[in-house]
Scaffold this active site. Structure first.
Site, PDB file in Angstrom:
ATOM      1  N   ARG A   1       0.811  -1.220   0.000  1.00 48.32           N
ATOM      2  CA  ARG A   1       0.000   0.000   0.000  1.00 48.32           C
ATOM      3  C   ARG A   1       0.840   1.265   0.000  1.00 48.32           C
ATOM      4  NH1 ARG A   1      -3.185  -0.325   4.881  1.00 48.32           N
ATOM      5  NH2 ARG A   1      -2.130  -2.256   5.291  1.00 48.32           N
TER       6      ARG A   1
ATOM      7  N   TYR B   1       0.333   4.613  -2.234  1.00 44.23           N
ATOM      8  CA  TYR B   1       0.182   5.958  -1.685  1.00 44.23           C
ATOM      9  C   TYR B   1       1.207   6.918  -2.291  1.00 44.23           C
ATOM     10  CZ  TYR B   1      -2.550   3.404   1.806  1.00 44.23           C
ATOM     11  OH  TYR B   1      -3.459   2.599   2.444  1.00 44.23           O
TER      12      TYR B   1
ATOM     13  N   TYR C   1     -11.771  10.880   0.628  1.00 46.59           N
ATOM     14  CA  TYR C   1     -12.862  10.489   1.518  1.00 46.59           C
ATOM     15  C   TYR C   1     -12.524  10.920   2.946  1.00 46.59           C
ATOM     16  CZ  TYR C   1     -14.946   7.115   4.781  1.00 46.59           C
ATOM     17  OH  TYR C   1     -15.548   6.530   5.848  1.00 46.59           O
TER      18      TYR C   1
END
Length: 197
Positions: A12, A16, A38
């Site tokens: 991840r 990012y 979000y």
């Protein structure tokens, strides 16, 4: 759409970094760029922080505008005031690998309980095979009978949040563990009051 940068079997942190570079690509071309995330763009969001830091170092004007975080929603939905008696928050994997000390006299919020020790991304959801380590760790501070609230903030105005309360010892059951996702948060109410000096 920065979401397309996620991929199975990719760490991840690489995703990012790619997200922040995608934003910076257009900044470096001299365009005005707005990235929308979000919730609050500064809470559990590495990419916006990285993009802003690099943009400023490269001489561009960059700023972050606040949003409403899952913690804001949790406090409203569960009627919790972090000032009374105080609040402690931890990312669940970090809590375990760094052996953070939990203060059972405070509100405790644990983030990302559905992906303990997961460094990658799975489009079909996380397996959460290390979840029992979290339960064992929490039992040391709270015992087996303390109540834990599983919380997921509503992402849409017409959808209710997820609010489910479990006795800590019940969290060992696989049929309960399967409910916890990458956006699952635990709220743990204080077990006891601290003494006053």
């Amino acid at each position: 759409n920065l979401y397309v940068l996620y991929s199975n079997n990719k760490v991840r942190n690489i995703t990012y970094t790619e997200m922040s570079e995608a934003i910076l690509h257009y900044v470096r071309e001299g365009k005005k760029v707005i990235a929308i995330f979000y919730g609050h763009p500064g809470i559990f969001a590495f990419s916006p922080h990285r993009a802003i830091l690099i943009a400023k170092k490269e001489g561009h004007r960059a700023q972050m505008r606040p949003g409403i975080s899952a913690l804001d929603c949790l406090c409203a939905d569960l009627h919790i005031d972090p000032a009374h008696p105080g609040m402690q928050t931890h990312e669940a994997t970090d809590l375990l690998v760094r052996k953070r000390k939990i203060d059972p006299t405070l509100h405790v919020v644990l983030w990302q309980v559905g992906l303990i020790g997961e460094m990658g991304y799975r489009d079909r959801g996380y397996l959460n095979q290390r979840f029992c380590f979290l339960v064992e760790y929490l039992e040391k501070s709270y015992g087996k009978d303390h109540l834990i609230t599983h919380y997921i903030a509503s992402r849409y105005a017409t959808v209710k949040p997820t609010i489910e309360t479990f006795v800590l010892s019940k969290l060992y059951h696989p049929e309960i563990q399967i409910q916890f996702t990458g956006i699952s948060t635990f709220y743990i109410p204080p077990k006891e009051e601290s003494s006053i000096d």
